[in-house]
Design an enzyme around this catalytic site. Structure first.
Site, PDB file in Angstrom:
ATOM      1  N   ALA A  39     123.131  36.441  61.108  1.00 37.91           N
ATOM      2  CA  ALA A  39     123.889  36.516  59.597  1.00 37.91           C
ATOM      3  C   ALA A  39     122.852  36.898  58.522  1.00 37.91           C
ATOM      4  CB  ALA A  39     124.764  35.321  59.406  1.00 37.91           C
ATOM      5  N   ASP A  59     121.524  26.410  70.761  1.00 46.60           N
ATOM      6  CA  ASP A  59     122.403  25.993  71.726  1.00 46.60           C
ATOM      7  C   ASP A  59     122.543  26.863  72.596  1.00 46.60           C
ATOM      8  OD1 ASP A  59     123.236  28.503  70.501  1.00 46.60           O
ATOM      9  OD2 ASP A  59     124.973  28.024  70.112  1.00 46.60           O
ATOM     10  N   GLY A  60     121.379  27.857  72.591  1.00 45.27           N
ATOM     11  CA  GLY A  60     120.691  28.901  74.157  1.00 45.27           C
ATOM     12  C   GLY A  60     121.743  29.952  73.578  1.00 45.27           C
ATOM     13  N   HIS A 111     122.701  31.210  69.751  1.00 45.68           N
ATOM     14  CA  HIS A 111     122.837  32.202  68.980  1.00 45.68           C
ATOM     15  C   HIS A 111     121.460  32.606  68.528  1.00 45.68           C
ATOM     16  CE1 HIS A 111     126.436  29.668  67.427  1.00 45.68           C
ATOM     17  NE2 HIS A 111     126.388  30.558  66.456  1.00 45.68           N
ATOM     18  N   ASP A 147     126.317  23.868  63.888  1.00 46.70           N
ATOM     19  CA  ASP A 147     127.506  24.996  64.005  1.00 46.70           C
ATOM     20  C   ASP A 147     128.199  25.375  64.310  1.00 46.70           C
ATOM     21  OD1 ASP A 147     128.654  26.725  61.696  1.00 46.70           O
ATOM     22  OD2 ASP A 147     127.323  28.819  62.845  1.00 46.70           O
TER      23      ASP A 147
END
Length: 444
Positions: free
Chosen positions: A262, A297-298, A300, A322
């Site tokens: 983002a 987390d693999g 993002h 997150d």
């Protein structure tokens, strides 16, 4: 911080045959804690000067004894969403307490409950319940809040991720920020003058960190005022250029929310926000390189992106989940805060009908294991990214995320197993809060 349980806990505990993270390495060393004060003891002083004897000796069999994990970006878990008010404040706080008791089982002993971009009415209702847990908290209550992280609504509409565009705002004066979050939820301005790097300690107030885009509205001119009130300003959901990022650091920004996600992507002629990691440690008199969150987390981020960021600025990397309320729930389709729906497939969360990533459902220890494998970090470095470094970013160095004497006795015992696919992985075997054992995997 006194610890109170139904059954009196042994006061002095000595951990032996364990490895402690010290710097970037694991060191064989004993550790003493006091459940009455809830703090770590200086072992030589306890034994020789005060002539204390441990009430219990815990042999950890060579396992790792680390500070309790800290998550500075957690949107919810176990079916509870911090951004969704309940019918009554009592019902909201009941759900919050249930999350705290479940969350501690994952090794997280402290966190920032995160509220996504919302209408002002939502902040007014939920923030009073999300402030720091305070000195009278019991060990058996589980994980504690260190203050709320408000992610938005002062973010870029073009970098909103899954934040609902209709609720986004632009701040022109500091009063706009107060009107949005509520005057009672923002600490007063400190009378003392502080530099841009170190904000004053936050007063008793719910908000600990704000994620906002510095280029939206006149937010840039409000950063210094935010920081003067003991609130951490984090650059995020932003289309800021490299130069605008530097200007935000000059004004007092010290953190970047979920790096790479983002925000304006890296480009060789305009490195964007990521370029801030390339500054020398003290590029100017006004600022140093920011801390930055990474979601390992693999989903993002590509593992190589994480490795590049780590090699660029090792002492600033903070692992975050997150995670949303779907963390700990089975796969399926779930309602989200803005009336849309989220699809959960394993750790992957997407907005229904699109490929937009909608947060995470990974636990922090899973992120630690991924990061250790992908970035080539030592085990101690991976632990630092969820303990010492976030504590320093929050201004709680020596209180949380530390094994030094006087720090809160929030501890996690980590075992290590071999996974045929992932290799060695760390497991949460025990969790201690304020010197009291609150979770033991062997007794589950």
């Amino acid at each position: 911080m006194p610890a109170t349980t139904r059954d009196p806990a042994p006061r002095i505990t000595k951990f032996t045959n364990c490895r402690l993270p010290r710097g970037n390495q694991l060191v064989e060393q004993d550790l003493w804690i006091d459940s009455r004060s809830g703090r770590i003891l200086k072992d030589q002083e306890a034994f020789y000067e005060f002539q204390l004897s441990p009430d219990q000796v815990v042999d950890l069999g060579g396992r790792i004894l680390a500070p309790g994990l800290i998550d500075v970006q957690l949107n919810g878990a176990y079916g509870f969403d911090f951004s969704v008010p309940q019918s009554t404040p009592e019902e909201y706080e009941k759900g919050l307490h249930e999350v705290n008791r479940e969350l501690v089982r994952t090794g997280v002993t402290s966190y920032l409950p995160t509220v996504v971009s919302s209408n002002p009415e939502v902040y007014w209702k939920v923030l009073p319940s999300l402030g720091p847990s305070g000195d009278h908290r019991r060990a058996e209550d589980g994980a504690e809040s260190l203050g709320a992280h408000v992610e938005g609504p002062f973010i870029s509409p073009g970098r909103n991720g899954v934040h609902k565009v209709e609720v986004l705002r632009a701040a022109h004066t500091f009063q706009d920020i107060i009107d949005c979050y509520g005057a009672d939820n923002i600490p007063p301005r400190s009378e003392q003058t502080y530099g841009a790097i170190t904000p004053p300690p936050a007063a008793t107030s719910p908000i600990k960190m704000i994620t906002a885009a510095p280029e939206v509205g006149d937010m840039m001119s409000n950063i210094r005022e935010i920081v003067s009130r003991g609130i951490i300003y984090s650059i995020g959901h932003s289309d800021a250029t490299y130069e605008q990022g530097l200007a935000a650091l000059d004004e007092g920004a010290t953190m970047v929310t979920h790096l790479f996600n983002a925000m304006r992507p890296f480009y060789h002629r305009n490195p964007g926000i990521f370029g801030l990691l390339g500054q020398s440690e003290y590029e100017t008199e006004q600022h140093s390189r920011p801390y930055y969150g990474v979601i390992a987390d693999g989903i993002h981020l590509h593992p190589t992106s994480i490795k590049i960021a780590f090699n660029a600025h090792r002492s600033g990397l903070i692992l975050v989940t997150d995670a949303m309320k779907l963390c700990g729930l089975p796969d399926g389709v779930y309602e989200w805060t803005n009336g849309e729906r989220i699809v959960k497939r394993g750790a992957r969360l997407t907005l229904e009908g699109s490929d937009k990533i909608a947060g995470s459902s990974a636990t922090l220890i899973e992120c630690v294991n991924n990061f250790r494998r992908w970035a080539g970090a030592t085990t101690a470095e991976a632990i630092r990214a969820v303990t010492e470094i976030p504590a320093r970013m929050l201004g709680l160095d020596g209180v949380k995320g530390s094994l030094d004497s006087g720090a809160d006795a929030d501890l996690v015992v980590l075992g290590e197993t071999d996974d045929p696919d992932a290799g060695p992985i760390l497991t949460v075997d025990q969790v201690w809060k304020f010197g009291v054992k609150v979770y033991d995997a062997e007794k589950e």
